[in-house]
Design a protein around this motif. Structure first.
Motif, mmCIF file in Angstrom:
data_model
loop_
_atom_site.group_PDB
_atom_site.id
_atom_site.type_symbol
_atom_site.label_atom_id
_atom_site.label_comp_id
_atom_site.label_asym_id
_atom_site.label_seq_id
_atom_site.Cartn_x
_atom_site.Cartn_y
_atom_site.Cartn_z
ATOM 1 N N ILE A 363 34.479 37.177 34.122
ATOM 2 C CA ILE A 363 33.068 37.548 34.125
ATOM 3 C C ILE A 363 32.980 38.930 34.758
ATOM 4 O O ILE A 363 33.120 39.080 35.971
ATOM 5 N N ILE A 364 32.781 39.927 33.908
ATOM 6 C CA ILE A 364 32.851 41.317 34.347
ATOM 7 C C ILE A 364 31.484 41.952 34.150
ATOM 8 O O ILE A 364 31.001 42.082 33.024
ATOM 9 N N ASN A 365 30.879 42.346 35.234
ATOM 10 C CA ASN A 365 29.530 42.899 35.190
ATOM 11 C C ASN A 365 29.564 44.424 35.050
ATOM 12 O O ASN A 365 30.541 44.982 34.556
ATOM 13 N N ARG A 366 28.530 45.100 35.481
ATOM 14 C CA ARG A 366 28.404 46.553 35.323
ATOM 15 C C ARG A 366 29.338 47.247 36.309
ATOM 16 O O ARG A 366 28.942 47.602 37.413
ATOM 17 N N CYS A 367 30.566 47.435 35.901
ATOM 18 C CA CYS A 367 31.594 47.976 36.789
ATOM 19 C C CYS A 367 32.470 48.954 36.021
ATOM 20 O O CYS A 367 32.286 49.162 34.817
ATOM 21 N N SER A 368 33.456 49.525 36.703
ATOM 22 C CA SER A 368 34.413 50.441 36.083
ATOM 23 C C SER A 368 35.828 49.960 36.389
ATOM 24 O O SER A 368 36.176 49.750 37.557
ATOM 25 N N PRO A 376 43.070 35.842 34.743
ATOM 26 C CA PRO A 376 42.054 34.905 34.236
ATOM 27 C C PRO A 376 41.045 34.491 35.305
ATOM 28 O O PRO A 376 41.364 34.403 36.484
ATOM 29 N N ARG A 377 39.814 34.275 34.841
ATOM 30 C CA ARG A 377 38.677 33.802 35.657
ATOM 31 C C ARG A 377 38.260 34.799 36.746
ATOM 32 O O ARG A 377 37.623 34.415 37.732
ATOM 33 N N THR A 378 38.638 36.043 36.613
ATOM 34 C CA THR A 378 38.237 37.035 37.620
ATOM 35 C C THR A 378 36.762 37.371 37.471
ATOM 36 O O THR A 378 36.277 37.608 36.367
ATOM 37 N N ARG A 379 36.047 37.401 38.577
ATOM 38 C CA ARG A 379 34.658 37.843 38.584
ATOM 39 C C ARG A 379 34.586 39.196 39.271
ATOM 40 O O ARG A 379 35.081 39.361 40.391
ATOM 41 N N VAL A 380 33.966 40.190 38.589
ATOM 42 C CA VAL A 380 33.820 41.535 39.140
ATOM 43 C C VAL A 380 32.337 41.862 39.190
ATOM 44 O O VAL A 380 31.636 41.800 38.174
ATOM 45 N N GLY A 381 31.857 42.231 40.371
ATOM 46 C CA GLY A 381 30.432 42.450 40.579
ATOM 47 C C GLY A 381 29.940 43.809 40.104
ATOM 48 O O GLY A 381 30.714 44.705 39.742
ATOM 49 N N ASP A 382 28.613 43.984 40.128
ATOM 50 C CA ASP A 382 27.973 45.229 39.730
ATOM 51 C C ASP A 382 28.423 46.385 40.614
ATOM 52 O O ASP A 382 28.533 46.249 41.838
ATOM 53 N N GLY A 383 28.678 47.527 39.980
ATOM 54 C CA GLY A 383 29.002 48.733 40.718
ATOM 55 C C GLY A 383 30.404 48.779 41.296
ATOM 56 O O GLY A 383 30.777 49.740 41.975
ATOM 57 N N ALA A 384 31.205 47.759 41.059
ATOM 58 C CA ALA A 384 32.579 47.766 41.574
ATOM 59 C C ALA A 384 33.434 48.743 40.774
ATOM 60 O O ALA A 384 33.200 48.985 39.584
ATOM 61 N N VAL A 385 34.441 49.296 41.433
ATOM 62 C CA VAL A 385 35.394 50.220 40.799
ATOM 63 C C VAL A 385 36.796 49.713 41.094
ATOM 64 O O VAL A 385 37.159 49.505 42.262
ATOM 65 N N ILE A 386 37.576 49.497 40.041
ATOM 66 C CA ILE A 386 38.963 49.032 40.193
ATOM 67 C C ILE A 386 39.872 50.011 39.468
ATOM 68 O O ILE A 386 39.725 50.235 38.257
ATOM 69 N N VAL A 407 35.667 40.026 43.074
ATOM 70 C CA VAL A 407 35.396 41.337 43.664
ATOM 71 C C VAL A 407 33.886 41.518 43.747
ATOM 72 O O VAL A 407 33.178 41.459 42.731
ATOM 73 N N GLY A 408 33.401 41.748 44.948
ATOM 74 C CA GLY A 408 31.960 41.826 45.176
ATOM 75 C C GLY A 408 31.336 43.124 44.695
ATOM 76 O O GLY A 408 32.029 44.115 44.389
ATOM 77 N N ASP A 409 30.000 43.146 44.666
ATOM 78 C CA ASP A 409 29.243 44.320 44.234
ATOM 79 C C ASP A 409 29.612 45.547 45.065
ATOM 80 O O ASP A 409 29.727 45.483 46.293
ATOM 81 N N GLY A 410 29.783 46.660 44.364
ATOM 82 C CA GLY A 410 29.973 47.936 45.046
ATOM 83 C C GLY A 410 31.319 48.150 45.690
ATOM 84 O O GLY A 410 31.533 49.171 46.360
#
Length: 467
Positions: A363-368, A376-386, A407-410
């Motif tokens: 579940i990958i939100n508005r991130c880069s 698998p099953r990784t959740r990446v929050g809004d604004g996160a950068v990886i 990974v939390g927001d930001g």
């Protein structure tokens, strides 16, 4: 992009105790009687196809020491995830299947629960053939021996009762945590053509590091005439009274891969070296000293033995390349098999993703995300950068909590490995701010190895922290 899953007719049996085990897990009947040293050796026809005459012995981790710690704190080396969807042992098992060697024994010991489970679930499906199997033999204590496996030779010796169930002409011995593609049929063919007692696979050129399996001195006949435990050492060897110098042999790093004739293996383990614990340092050099015909098979392809965290990290990032991949996970002619997880497709919302591998069910939100592997099953929050990182994913979908798995927001993550089920809070920076090369901060949930920050399995990194 599609990932290959295992669909050949191979079944797996799991032995958890010993040769007297009557556990209901042993539901498959024994098809051959167990031989012993009092029975005469069976005579088998020469040069049968490999799927009829060769049995592979794949070693899980038989030693407490691991070069991939802390990724191996709760799992064995072969069970370490790689490239988003696979385990390291999948590369070795896939080599066997693609080489038409489908009689496979996996000998496991330390932290073997997840490895045994993976093998059982990944390679037990389909319409089963009576002549194909992958059998896990877990370390055990018995009335005759109350110790665990003391090394690779000790493990094979104590499991001969199981190995002898299959009338193999040769045994192919393989480490279970290396990343490479090899057609073992060519190795077997070279072994038979040379009429060798034992064949060792070696790299065709020297590497700039110690492989961990020593080096062989190889003469002009391609015979191994000596063994050096560490590659940088170069002693003079004495063979049949003839002193050899650098001009009469070449030195090749060992891959820890051996083909051993059945009767030779039994004699070496039971008679010649009955107390030896290790194949690499005791039995194989001992075979050379006894004058057995030991040949070297040179391998010229990509091979990574996961010698440290840096090598593991770089092997993962290699999987994100579009061209010139050192190891191709997308090769339709030589596929890599693994466990079909049956997860939903990944959900991506307004994310910018470049040169990255994304596993199933994320579940990958508005991130880069760039040049990274997302498990698998990784959740990446809004604004996160990886960036340039390896996220191993999660075992579960978690109900949202104060700091959920993922990974939390930001948050900003660069040049890091995040182990499974780790919780990275909001606005966290994992950047190795102080450019530390090595550090052990296990109590805080992470270590630094070769400048790479490794967040430990299940660790919680609180909001706003900077590592």
């Amino acid at each position: 992009m599609s990932l290959f899953t295992f669909q050949t007719s191979v079944h797996l049996k799991l032995r958890l105790l010993n040769n007297h085990d009557k556990s209901p897990l042993n539901k498959f009947p024994t098809r051959l009687s167990i031989s012993n040293s009092q029975k005469p050796e069976c005579q088998f026809p020469q040069y049968l196809p490999a799927n009829q005459s060769v049995a592979a012995v794949v070693f899980g981790q038989t030693s407490q020491n691991s070069r991939l710690y802390p990724l191996t704190k709760r799992r064995s080396e072969g069970a370490v995830p790689i490239a988003g969807s696979y385990r390291l042992i999948d590369a070795v098992i896939s080599n066997c299947i693609n080489s038409n060697i489908t009689k496979i024994y996996a000998l496991t010991q330390f932290n073997s629960t997840s490895l045994n489970s993976h093998l059982l679930r990944a390679y037990s499906g389909g319409l089963l053939s009576n002549h194909e199997f992958l059998e896990v033999i877990a370390a055990y204590q018995s009335p005759e021996d109350d110790n665990w496996f003391q090394g690779t030779a000790d493990a094979m010796r104590r499991c001969l009762w199981a190995l002898e169930e299959h009338p193999a002409v040769e045994f192919l011995v393989l480490p279970g945590h290396h990343l490479y593609k090899m057609d073992y049929q060519k190795l077997i063919e070279a072994h038979r053509t040379n009429k060798a007692d034992l064949t060792v696979a070696v790299l065709d050129r020297m590497r700039d590091y110690i492989t961990g399996f020593g080096s062989f001195n190889v003469d002009f006949r391609n015979r191994a005439i000596g063994f050096v435990e560490e590659p940088e050492l170069m002693p003079v060897f004495q063979v049949n009274g003839l002193k050899l110098d650098n001009g009469l042999y070449e030195k090749f790093p060992s891959m820890g891969i051996y083909v051993i004739n059945r009767h030779v293996m039994i004699k070496l383990l039971k008679e010649s070296f009955p107390k030896a614990n290790d194949l690499k340092n005791e039995v194989i050099p001992g075979a050379i000293s006894l004058g057995l015909k030991v040949h070297a098979y040179q391998f010229d392809g990509y091979w990574e033995d996961m010698r440290n965290i840096k090598a593991y990290y770089e092997a993962n990032l290699e999987s994100t390349k579009k061209t010139n991949m050192k190891y191709n996970f997308y090769d339709k002619d030589f596929p890599v098999y693994t466990l079909p997880r049956r997860l939903p497709p990944s959900l991506v919302t307004d994310a910018v993703i470049t040169a990255s591998v994304i596993g199933d069910g994320c579940i990958i939100n508005r991130c880069s995300i760039s040049s990274s592997v997302i498990g698998p099953r990784t959740r990446v929050g809004d604004g996160a950068v990886i960036q340039d990182s390896v996220i191993l994913g999660s075992d579960i979908y978690q109900v949202i909590t104060t700091i959920p798995i993922g990974v939390g927001d930001g948050s900003f993550i660069k040049k890091a490995i995040i182990d499974k089920n780790a919780k990275i809070g909001k606005n966290v920076k994992i950047i190795n701010r102080d450019n530390v090369v090595e550090a052990n901060n296990e109590t805080d949930g992470y270590i630094i190895s070769s400048g790479i920050v490794v967040i430990m399995r299940g660790a919680v990194i609180q909001d706003e922290r900077i590592l």
